[in-house]
Design a protein around this motif. Structure first.
Motif, PDB file in Angstrom:
ATOM      1  N   ASP A   1       0.869  -1.180   0.000  1.00  0.00           N
ATOM      2  CA  ASP A   1       0.000   0.000   0.000  1.00  0.00           C
ATOM      3  C   ASP A   1       0.906   1.229   0.000  1.00  0.00           C
TER       4      ASP A   1
ATOM      5  N   THR B   1       2.521   4.629   0.371  1.00  0.00           N
ATOM      6  CA  THR B   1       2.261   5.713   1.312  1.00  0.00           C
ATOM      7  C   THR B   1       3.363   6.756   1.174  1.00  0.00           C
TER       8      THR B   1
ATOM      9  N   ALA C   1       2.097  -1.589   4.756  1.00  0.00           N
ATOM     10  CA  ALA C   1       1.560  -2.951   4.826  1.00  0.00           C
ATOM     11  C   ALA C   1       2.132  -3.689   6.026  1.00  0.00           C
TER      12      ALA C   1
END
Length: 232
Positions: A58, A60, A168
């Motif tokens: 994910d 970021t 994650a």
């Protein structure tokens, strides 16, 4: 020039031109890829594609990751991150001396080198891969800069089995995002980075627990001494 020598020269020239074109093509392609990834998150890496456990990640931004996570990475992996230009000569020399004496193999790679390898290359490969890694390290240092290198590193580094990036990893281990990491949590994730398939950030034991505690203690020094100044 005789007709015979001219004919021989024409026969040889394609064999010279082809490698030159390949090299120039590689240089242009690599510069283009690095330039694109200066602004666009790398969608996937070879390590991810070859991982039989799948991919959980994910992306970021660095601004949304707790600053102690970057400090923990510097403390664990590359204390001179903000002061070197991609390579820590002293660390490489010490690693070479240590490895020549036997025992556990120690690496001397910087965060910049690890990022170059993780994004553009593959694991293993010996001297050929190391040479390519050096080339991409020079490029990302010149085109990306330190903040982008750290941002990409914290998003592509393997933080667990089939888990990539600290966002994650934070969700996997601590059930909240990387923006809410405490100092001990950030240190535990950093302690996992060298061997993410064999270490766990939750209830770590033995070496991982001790190493995490050491990293947590170093985070304050990284901040106090300005060793993360290039990220501010």
């Amino acid at each position: 020039m005789t007709a015979k020598s001219a004919s021989s020269s024409r026969r040889r020239s394609p064999w010279i031109a082809i490698p030159v074109k390949i090299i120039l093509g590689f240089i242009l392609l690599s510069v283009l890829m690095v330039s694109i990834y200066r602004f666009v998150p790398p969608p996937v890496t070879w390590t991810m594609l070859l991982d039989p456990n799948g991919i959980t990640k994910d992306w970021t931004s660095l601004d949304e990751i707790d600053p102690d996570m970057a400090r923990a990475a510097i403390a664990a992996e590359d204390g001179k991150f903000c002061s070197h230009h991609g390579f820590d000569v002293d660390a490489i020399a010490k690693a070479a001396i240590h490895n020549a004496s036997g025992g556990r193999i120690r690496g001397g790679s910087t965060i910049s080198q690890q990022t170059a390898k993780n994004v553009f290359l593959f694991q293993g490969g010996g001297f050929v891969r190391k040479g390519l890694e050096a080339w991409f390290t020079v490029l990302i240092e010149a085109i990306w800069g330190k903040r982008r290198i750290m941002e990409v590193y914290l998003n592509v580094a393997e933080t667990g089995i089939g888990t990539y990036g600290v966002q994650a990893g934070a969700i996997r281990y601590f059930h909240h995002g990387a923006g809410k990491l405490s100092r001990p949590e950030a240190a535990r994730i950093a302690a996992v980075l060298p061997l993410p398939k064999k270490r766990a950030a939750v209830a770590p034991g033995g070496f991982t627990r001790r190493y995490g505690n050491t990293i947590a203690a170093r985070i304050g020094a990284i901040q106090r001494d300005g060793l993360d100044s290039c990220l501010r």
